[in-house]
Design an enzyme around this catalytic site. Structure first.
Site, PDB file in Angstrom:
ATOM      1  N   CYS A   1      45.306  39.053  46.322  1.00 29.26           N
ATOM      2  CA  CYS A   1      46.396  38.037  46.185  1.00 29.26           C
ATOM      3  C   CYS A   1      47.755  39.006  46.774  1.00 29.26           C
ATOM      4  O   CYS A   1      47.605  40.121  47.017  1.00 29.26           O
ATOM      5  CB  CYS A   1      46.519  37.708  44.903  1.00 29.26           C
ATOM      6  SG  CYS A   1      45.135  37.074  44.066  1.00 29.26           S
TER       7      CYS A   1
ATOM      8  N   CYS B   1      40.320  54.870  47.903  1.00 38.06           N
ATOM      9  CA  CYS B   1      39.102  54.401  47.403  1.00 38.06           C
ATOM     10  C   CYS B   1      38.211  53.838  48.372  1.00 38.06           C
ATOM     11  O   CYS B   1      38.784  52.815  49.222  1.00 38.06           O
ATOM     12  CB  CYS B   1      39.418  53.277  46.273  1.00 38.06           C
ATOM     13  SG  CYS B   1      38.084  52.382  45.669  1.00 38.06           S
TER      14      CYS B   1
ATOM     15  N   GLY C   1      46.124  35.489  50.683  1.00 38.67           N
ATOM     16  CA  GLY C   1      45.617  34.536  49.753  1.00 38.67           C
ATOM     17  C   GLY C   1      45.979  33.094  50.297  1.00 38.67           C
ATOM     18  O   GLY C   1      46.983  32.693  50.489  1.00 38.67           O
TER      19      GLY C   1
ATOM     20  N   TYR D   1      42.002  46.014  57.014  1.00 41.03           N
ATOM     21  CA  TYR D   1      42.016  44.363  57.136  1.00 41.03           C
ATOM     22  C   TYR D   1      43.000  43.812  56.464  1.00 41.03           C
ATOM     23  O   TYR D   1      43.721  42.812  57.047  1.00 41.03           O
ATOM     24  CB  TYR D   1      40.865  44.065  56.488  1.00 41.03           C
ATOM     25  CG  TYR D   1      40.638  42.671  56.555  1.00 41.03           C
ATOM     26  CD1 TYR D   1      40.002  41.894  57.533  1.00 41.03           C
ATOM     27  CD2 TYR D   1      40.715  41.783  55.585  1.00 41.03           C
ATOM     28  CE1 TYR D   1      39.868  40.539  57.743  1.00 41.03           C
ATOM     29  CE2 TYR D   1      40.498  40.431  55.438  1.00 41.03           C
ATOM     30  CZ  TYR D   1      40.202  39.780  56.510  1.00 41.03           C
ATOM     31  OH  TYR D   1      40.122  38.507  56.500  1.00 41.03           O
TER      32      TYR D   1
ATOM     33  N   CYS E   1      43.403  51.569  48.044  1.00 41.97           N
ATOM     34  CA  CYS E   1      42.278  50.809  48.688  1.00 41.97           C
ATOM     35  C   CYS E   1      42.094  51.070  50.316  1.00 41.97           C
ATOM     36  O   CYS E   1      43.038  50.320  50.821  1.00 41.97           O
ATOM     37  CB  CYS E   1      42.170  49.384  48.444  1.00 41.97           C
ATOM     38  SG  CYS E   1      40.826  48.377  49.301  1.00 41.97           S
TER      39      CYS E   1
ATOM     40  N   ASN F   1      48.078  40.937  41.440  1.00 36.00           N
ATOM     41  CA  ASN F   1      47.140  41.326  42.466  1.00 36.00           C
ATOM     42  C   ASN F   1      46.091  42.479  41.858  1.00 36.00           C
ATOM     43  O   ASN F   1      46.704  43.287  41.613  1.00 36.00           O
ATOM     44  CB  ASN F   1      47.978  41.753  43.472  1.00 36.00           C
ATOM     45  CG  ASN F   1      46.951  42.282  44.906  1.00 36.00           C
ATOM     46  OD1 ASN F   1      45.758  41.681  44.777  1.00 36.00           O
ATOM     47  ND2 ASN F   1      47.603  43.219  45.595  1.00 36.00           N
ATOM     48  N   GLY F   2      44.784  41.964  41.985  1.00 32.70           N
ATOM     49  CA  GLY F   2      43.881  43.174  41.456  1.00 32.70           C
ATOM     50  C   GLY F   2      42.963  42.665  40.910  1.00 32.70           C
ATOM     51  O   GLY F   2      42.674  41.336  40.569  1.00 32.70           O
TER      52      GLY F   2
END
Length: 512
Positions: free
Chosen positions: A23, A466, A51, A274, A268, A126-127
């Site tokens: 998000c 990650c 989103g 992306y 991440c 967000n998450g």
């Protein structure tokens, strides 16, 4: 660290696939009341790529909250009248969301607005929590009633519970961070304060900007700051709680770093590959530059004799430029994108993804006809989109198509908020690279390695990324029971009833 092997990952691939979110969050605090709903609208427009299922805005006018949220795109949900009805205020919180499974409903839209004993609170998240099932069960056994299937509601209960004995909303948020686990970037609005918090691993981005009038903005990406003419100040540190409030001396920004440094920073890596917009900067690193580096690595590892390099809009364009620059092969525009069509990866249903590809991109025959083409894309998840894109290039007259992917193969589900929830849907879990090449119809296929992916954002202020969806090395505990699947099973048969266009996780219900 927890490394999940192939057997365990496949067994539990659906066990945490309730409502996961990738998000965008936005919050604004101005010294004087004004059209903050309009500011937030522009910020959410800049974050729309994060989103596309639902969105919402909550405005705070001297402690009185007004909210509008619904299912749809920002431009469709918020008309000029809607924004005017929200009124003026000195604070606002906004959110854009997509869900990877479960219901697409107004109840799951954010921000979440709750009224509790200490006042009103608006929350945007967000998450994805990795201990949502455990926390929800504990709360339900105490009599808590949930109206949505989002773990954001779990967070709201934990924060309001902490607020009963905490001296302030920011102290309550800090206390909640001792209980919630996983990935979360939060924006919390109380009657008098705006609070931003980021999990100790820093999985998801969050930054701060300053307005010309002395106000402040917090947002998932720096591109949203640009949309409201805010100047980038800094990123919120992993584990940090930032509080923005009015004092006698003016607007004050204070930081609670109690949780900072308690976990290793693990942004991440897929944010760079992306999710984020190329004009954003995450943790001190330009997204565009990171993608250029990914393309350069691909050119070094997977060279090929070709006439042109083209990218798949939008996430593949920067990587294609990097490939072209490193290889010396000319770069050109091979596809025209219909800018009114949403991202197929974010579209929740597989049938929706397949239909979306048909009208999303159109090749430029004058560019690709008779050419040996290097096609650069950001990822291959299910393979459906890649196969269709390659077919479009063949129909446009491309002589050869060499696909280069600026991400490693997806081999594991994500538990931190990305739409990678089942090994059943990951093509690389079932086929070799050569078999995938044959299935999608490419003349050659090359991926980025995990080691290269870890090096694309070398300028970022992190000590690691990650990449669990690629290598299975999860920074936290994972594979917990889905807390929401029981609400979608029929009483008589126990069979799941998926929402329209959705499939439910194939997991055993947790006995409560």
């Amino acid at each position: 660290m927890q490394t999940v092997g192939a057997d365990l990952a496949q067994t539990n691939s659906k066990t945490d696939s309730g409502i996961h979110e990738e998000c965008g969050v936005f919050g604004i605090y101005r010294p004087q009341a004004g059209p903050v709903a309009h500011d937030t609208y522009y910020g959410l427009y800049a974050l729309q790529h994060r989103g596309q299922e639902s969105c919402g805005i909550v405005v705070n006018d001297d402690g009185v909250f007004a909210m509008h949220r619904d299912v749809g795109l920002v431009g469709d949900i918020f008309t000029a009248k809607d924004l005017d009805r929200l009124g003026e205020g000195h604070m606002a919180v906004g959110h854009v969301r997509y869900g990877t499974s479960g219901e697409v409903s107004r109840e799951n839209a954010q921000p979440l607005l709750v009224n509790h004993i200490k006042g009103a609170m608006a929350l945007a998240h967000n998450g994805n929590l990795t201990n949502a099932a455990e926390l929800r069960q504990t709360l339900e056994l105490r009599g808590s009633i949930f109206h949505s299937t989002s773990d954001t509601e779990v967070i709201s209960y934990v924060i309001t519970g902490e607020r009963l004995h905490a001296p302030s909303i920011e102290a309550a948020v800090s206390g909640a961070m001792r209980k919630i686990e996983g990935a979360y970037s939060l924006v919390v609005m109380s009657p008098s304060k705006l609070v931003a918090a980021r999990d100790p691993f820093g999985f998801r981005p969050l930054c701060i900007g300053k307005l010309e009038d002395g106000g402040y903005v917090v947002a998932s990406e720096s591109c949203a700051l640009d949309a409201v003419d805010a100047v980038f100040v800094r990123d919120v540190e992993p584990g940090e709680v930032v509080t923005i409030e009015e004092t006698e001396a003016g607007i004050n920004v204070k930081s609670d770093r109690t949780h900072c440094g308690t976990k290793p920073h693990r942004m991440c890596i897929f944010e760079y590959i992306y999710f984020a917009r190329p004009d954003s900067s995450l943790d001190g690193m330009s997204v565009h530059t990171a993608r250029m580096r990914a393309g350069a690595f691909l050119a070094q590892s997977h060279p090929v004799d070709a006439d042109i390099v083209i990218g798949v809009p939008d996430s593949g364009l920067s990587a294609a430029m990097g490939y072209a620059k490193e290889s010396g092969i000319p770069y050109d525009t091979g596809f025209i994108k219909n800018k009114y069509i949403g991202r197929t990866f974010i579209s929740p249903g597989q049938s929706t993804r397949e239909k979306g590809v048909r009208i999303k991109l159109n090749p430029v025959p004058a560019v690709v006809a008779g050419k040996r083409v290097v096609l650069v894309d950001d990822s291959i998840v299910r393979g459906t989109t890649s196969k269709r894109i390659i077919r479009l290039l063949r129909e446009a007259g491309a002589k050869e198509i060499h696909l280069r992917v600026s991400a490693p193969p997806f081999l594991n589900p994500c538990y931190y908020g990305t739409d990678i929830d089942s090994r059943d849907n990951l093509i690389a879990c079932h086929y070799t690279t050569e078999e995938i090449r044959e299935k999608i119809g490419a003349d050659s296929l090359g991926y980025l390695t995990v080691e290269q992916a870890q090096q694309i954002a070398v300028g970022a202020k992190v000590n690691g990324f990650c990449s669990a969806c690629f290598d299975g090395d999860y920074p936290t505990k994972v594979s917990l029971p889905d807390p929401f699947v029981r609400f979608h099973r029929k009483i008589s048969t126990g069979e799941p009833k998926p929402a329209a266009g959705r499939s439910l996780p194939e997991v055993k219900e947790a006995r409560l």
